[in-house]
Design an enzyme around this catalytic site. Structure first.
Site, PDB file in Angstrom:
ATOM      1  N   HIS A  19     -33.135 114.533  -6.438  1.00  0.00           N
ATOM      2  CA  HIS A  19     -33.721 113.265  -6.475  1.00  0.00           C
ATOM      3  C   HIS A  19     -35.102 113.006  -7.359  1.00  0.00           C
ATOM      4  O   HIS A  19     -35.606 114.077  -7.809  1.00  0.00           O
ATOM      5  CB  HIS A  19     -34.291 112.975  -5.064  1.00  0.00           C
ATOM      6  N   SER A  20     -34.898 112.006  -8.193  1.00  0.00           N
ATOM      7  CA  SER A  20     -35.878 111.521  -9.250  1.00  0.00           C
ATOM      8  C   SER A  20     -35.737 112.536 -10.401  1.00  0.00           C
ATOM      9  O   SER A  20     -34.687 112.683 -10.866  1.00  0.00           O
ATOM     10  CB  SER A  20     -37.354 111.502  -8.500  1.00  0.00           C
TER      11      SER A  20
END
EC number: 3.1.1.1
Length: 548
Positions: A209-210
């Site tokens: 994520h990210s």
């Protein structure tokens, strides 16, 4: 006599199963890997084996070097019951002026295996945590949600962050990308050892994520990634986001040296030698000197394009050029965003300043031309101040028109951040992969706001509507401390669907991907962008006319 033969056969069966790498039948907490035996913990509905070293400590002469595989042989059983430590970092989410956390010796993996399941072996989800390449850790993305479903083994990974993981002078002496090289070594460890925990090495899905999502994409751009994983998912982050590939890193490396007392260094080799002699605390604490205000820019140190003669260079071309060359791993890939991803880091503009009592966003009226290049990551990509000012002016006019920066215009500021930092690059990356790749490329957008998310945390406010911000989807997969445990009924359903989606993708024999009743549409060979929209009401495949 028959009893003796039966016992001999049974013992032989146990030995064969143990040799095959299965979890020990007599004691599932005791695992044997090439380094020796380790003991995990029984957590009721799952087993955990935490903080297992995969690399030698990156300290002393191994600081700013390619990670070396962990070779120590354990004479006693290794204690894998303690949670992993954080890699040393300057953490955005710590209140106060001292944001230092973690230690330098942190390169470990943690394995979480379901219990009380009809399965003996499980597909594997390897998670690369987010945190802007600057902060965060494997324990930041909790494992309870996934273990509750009991369908996959989860492996979390610690890797070097900030200047310890990504300082670079752009040449072979101090090439950078040490954090990415850590990740790759950890993925190799998983491939080689996960069978000992009951994992299926042929069914490994890598997610992130990210910055973790961008890391997944960068790992995938190496041709040998297909030997380590079967498929990949990048949640709200990919290699084409403007905050990922860093420019101006050489100048920052020497500025870092000046801050910690290596100002006499005139070349990369001398700088590296000097930085190795400095306390890690001083190096990481120097991050504060690279922030213009608050935690802006949120990635002062990140991935770099390395010199081809760098030792074990990770990437030597820009990701766009790598994709266009077609020389990257052909594995199924999904890339995602949330409708208001830009809530990170736009929300911090709504924080009220103690000195004036007004929001930071109001100061943008006077500081837009100074701050915008740092907020939106074009400070180092444009050659002149005029170019930066012209672009800043264009952005303000496009998203705000003649309105002033204020709480009332915040929604459009957040929309700007969403487009420039997350959404636009999803379209571009999908378009490039469908043109130059062969394996399936999937995309989805999540639109279902949580009660508490990154927007509220960064702004310290509950009186502003943020929409579906950064992490609202992933935090239904990996539980985090600041998201309420009492989720809404729709979020419980979505959480289960997401986790089943991971299992389906890891096990898929035909490279397909599904969420609930919706089967993702492959973008390869499509004239229009195929995007799955996921909301509280269900899912729907959409076609967007956004390809070039």
């Amino acid at each position: 006599m028959h009893l003796v033969r039966w016992l001999i056969c049974l013992i032989q069966l146990w030995v064969q199963l143990g040799a095959a790498g299965s979890v020990t039948l007599l004691d599932p907490l005791l695992i044997e890997i090439p380094n020796g035996k380790l003991r995990g913990r029984d957590n009721g509905h799952y087993y955990s084996y935490e903080a297992i070293p995969y690399a030698e400590p990156p300290t002393g002469e191994l600081r700013f070097e390619v990670p070396k595989p962990y070779k120590q042989q354990w004479t006693n059983t290794f204690d894998a019951t303690q949670p992993p430590v954080l890699c040393m970092q300057w953490n955005q989410f710590i209140n106060g002026t001292n944001k230092l956390l973690g230690v330098e010796d942190c390169l470990t993996v943690s394995v979480y295996r379901p219990k009380n399941s009809s399965r003996n072996n499980f597909p594997v989800v390897a998670n690369l945590h987010g945190g802007a390449f600057m902060f965060g850790g494997p324990s930041q993305y909790g494992h309870e949600n996934i273990m509750r479903e009991g369908s996959v083994i989860l492996v979390t990974i610690g890797y070097r962050l900030g200047p310890l993981g990504f300082v670079s002078t752009g040449d072979a002496d101090l090439s950078g990308n040490f954090g990415l090289k850590d990740q790759r070594l950890a993925l190799l460890w998983i491939k080689q050892n996960i069978a000992s925990f009951g994992g299926e090495p042929e069914n490994i899905l890598v997610v992130g994520h990210s910055a973790g999502g961008a890391s997944v994409h960068l790992q995938m751009l190496r041709e040998d990634f297909s030997k380590l994983a079967k498929a990949a998912i990048s949640f709200s982050g990919n290699a084409l986001d403007p905050w990922v590939i860093q420019q101006g890193l050489r100048g920052r490396a020497f500025e870092l040296g000046r801050i910690v007392g290596c100002g006499q260094a005139s070349d990369s080799g001398t700088l590296k030698k000097c930085l190795k002699s400095k306390p890690a605390i001083e190096i990481v604490s120097a991050v504060r000197s690279f922030l213009v205000f608050s935690y802006v820019p949120f990635t002062p140190f990140g991935p770099a394009i390395e010199s081809p003669d760098a030792p074990e260079a990770f990437i030597t071309q820009h990701p766009i050029d790598i994709i266009k060359s077609g020389k990257f791993s052909q594995v199924p890939w999904a890339v995602t965003y949330t409708t208001e991803d830009g809530g990170y880091n736009a929300a911090l503009l709504l924080e009220k300043q103690a000195s004036s009592g007004r929001e930071l966003i109001v100061d943008l009226n006077d500081r837009w031309f100074d701050w915008a290049p740092y907020l939106l990551f074009y400070r180092d990509s444009m050659t002149t101040i005029k170019d930066m000012d012209d672009y800043s002016r264009k952005l303000r006019q496009e998203y705000l028109g003649d309105r002033r920066f204020s709480v009332e215009s915040y929604w459009d500021v957040q929309r700007m951040f969403t487009d420039l930092l997350f959404k636009n690059s999803v379209t571009v990356s999908v378009d490039l992969h469908r043109k130059y790749g062969k394996s399936p490329v999937y995309a989805f957008v999540y639109d279902n706001p949580s009660e508490v998310g990154v927007g509220q945390i960064l702004s310290g406010r509950n009186d502003v509507y943020f929409g579906t911000v950064h992490g609202d989807d992933v935090f239904l997969i990996f539980n985090v401390s600041f998201v309420p445990a009492n989720r809404r009924p729709d979020e419980e359903i979505i959480s289960r669907n997401f986790i089943k989606m991971l299992e389906y993708f890891a096990l898929s024999t035909d490279d397909t991907m599904a969420y609930g009743d919706c089967v993702f549409q492959n973008n390869v060979g499509s004239k229009h962008m195929q995007l799955l929209s996921i909301t509280r009401d269900g899912c729907e495949n959409k076609q967007l006319n956004c390809f070039i």
